[in-house]
Design an enzyme around this catalytic site. Sequence first.
Site, PDB file in Angstrom:
ATOM      1  N   ARG A 150     130.488  -6.092  71.094  1.00  0.00           N
ATOM      2  CA  ARG A 150     131.279  -5.105  72.125  1.00  0.00           C
ATOM      3  C   ARG A 150     130.317  -4.206  73.023  1.00  0.00           C
ATOM      4  O   ARG A 150     129.431  -3.560  72.508  1.00  0.00           O
ATOM      5  CB  ARG A 150     132.087  -4.219  71.428  1.00  0.00           C
ATOM      6  CG  ARG A 150     133.167  -3.364  72.233  1.00  0.00           C
ATOM      7  CD  ARG A 150     134.149  -2.596  71.474  1.00  0.00           C
ATOM      8  NE  ARG A 150     133.594  -1.360  70.996  1.00  0.00           N
ATOM      9  CZ  ARG A 150     134.347  -0.491  70.264  1.00  0.00           C
ATOM     10  NH1 ARG A 150     135.564  -0.525  70.214  1.00  0.00           N
ATOM     11  NH2 ARG A 150     133.688   0.363  69.436  1.00  0.00           N
TER      12      ARG A 150
ATOM     13  N   THR B  76     131.725  -0.852  78.539  1.00  0.00           N
ATOM     14  CA  THR B  76     133.166  -1.294  78.954  1.00  0.00           C
ATOM     15  C   THR B  76     134.113  -1.496  77.742  1.00  0.00           C
ATOM     16  O   THR B  76     134.960  -1.816  77.883  1.00  0.00           O
ATOM     17  CB  THR B  76     132.984  -2.745  79.708  1.00  0.00           C
ATOM     18  OG1 THR B  76     132.316  -3.626  78.853  1.00  0.00           O
ATOM     19  CG2 THR B  76     131.980  -2.449  80.912  1.00  0.00           C
TER      20      THR B  76
ATOM     21  N   ASP C 178     128.261  -2.200  59.784  1.00  0.00           N
ATOM     22  CA  ASP C 178     127.150  -1.203  59.199  1.00  0.00           C
ATOM     23  C   ASP C 178     127.484  -0.848  57.642  1.00  0.00           C
ATOM     24  O   ASP C 178     126.398  -0.952  56.977  1.00  0.00           O
ATOM     25  CB  ASP C 178     127.039   0.009  59.953  1.00  0.00           C
ATOM     26  CG  ASP C 178     126.240  -0.160  61.601  1.00  0.00           C
ATOM     27  OD1 ASP C 178     125.680  -0.908  61.589  1.00  0.00           O
ATOM     28  OD2 ASP C 178     126.453   0.902  62.131  1.00  0.00           O
TER      29      ASP C 178
ATOM     30  N   ASP D 168     131.995   2.009  61.107  1.00  0.00           N
ATOM     31  CA  ASP D 168     131.593   0.782  61.706  1.00  0.00           C
ATOM     32  C   ASP D 168     131.639  -0.113  60.350  1.00  0.00           C
ATOM     33  O   ASP D 168     130.711  -0.093  59.564  1.00  0.00           O
ATOM     34  CB  ASP D 168     130.299   0.706  62.164  1.00  0.00           C
ATOM     35  CG  ASP D 168     129.998  -0.668  63.051  1.00  0.00           C
ATOM     36  OD1 ASP D 168     129.772  -1.649  62.193  1.00  0.00           O
ATOM     37  OD2 ASP D 168     129.630  -0.733  64.148  1.00  0.00           O
TER      38      ASP D 168
END
Length: 209
Positions: free
Chosen positions: A104, A108, A203, A200
């Site tokens: 990602r 944006t 992670d 995340d």
Amino acid sequence: MGKLHVMEHPLIKHKISMLRDESTNTNAFRILAKEIAILMGYEATKKLKLKSINITTPICDTVGSVLDGEDIAVVPILRAGLGMVDSMLTLVPTAKVGHIGLYRDPDTHEPVEYYCKLPKKIEDREIFVVDPMLATGGSAIAAIDFVKKHGGKKITAMFLIAAPEGIDALQNAHPDVDIYVAAKDEKLNKNAYIVPGLGDAGDRIYGTK
């Protein structure tokens, strides 16, 4: 038309709560993610077709049922989706595995492709696209676009955590795809992270920050 399936099983709810906890370490997170994906996979594979075969038990001849057609294909969205692959292979060891690499863009929030490799005869397979998180929906939409571009037709998407915005976007883009989520969360925050979410997923699965 595809349907949205939000898991209500007590074991899934229990394990999702443990998965969310920031004190859950990397090893425990991996195990929980795998266990939840197995429970989800059990539900998501209920639609697989069967055919009858003749078998001989130690007692007599009888008729049994086995999966019909080509093996299924499991397609993780890299990198976090890899954490759900072993779960599906536990259920269907003969499944083939493809890979779609997306990340990602931090500005944006749009997906950027860097890798796509799918099993042969993808058009004949039951395809399970897997990723722990469905946030904006951009990565999932792009991944399914790639699968369809290569001929895939029978597609199911599986996510551990999903935001309403991502679900709506995916349903609008691919109304024919069944969606399975372990937990439907409240919303996305201004940084496009799922709330309450679990941080995340990549992670936490791989121990990176």
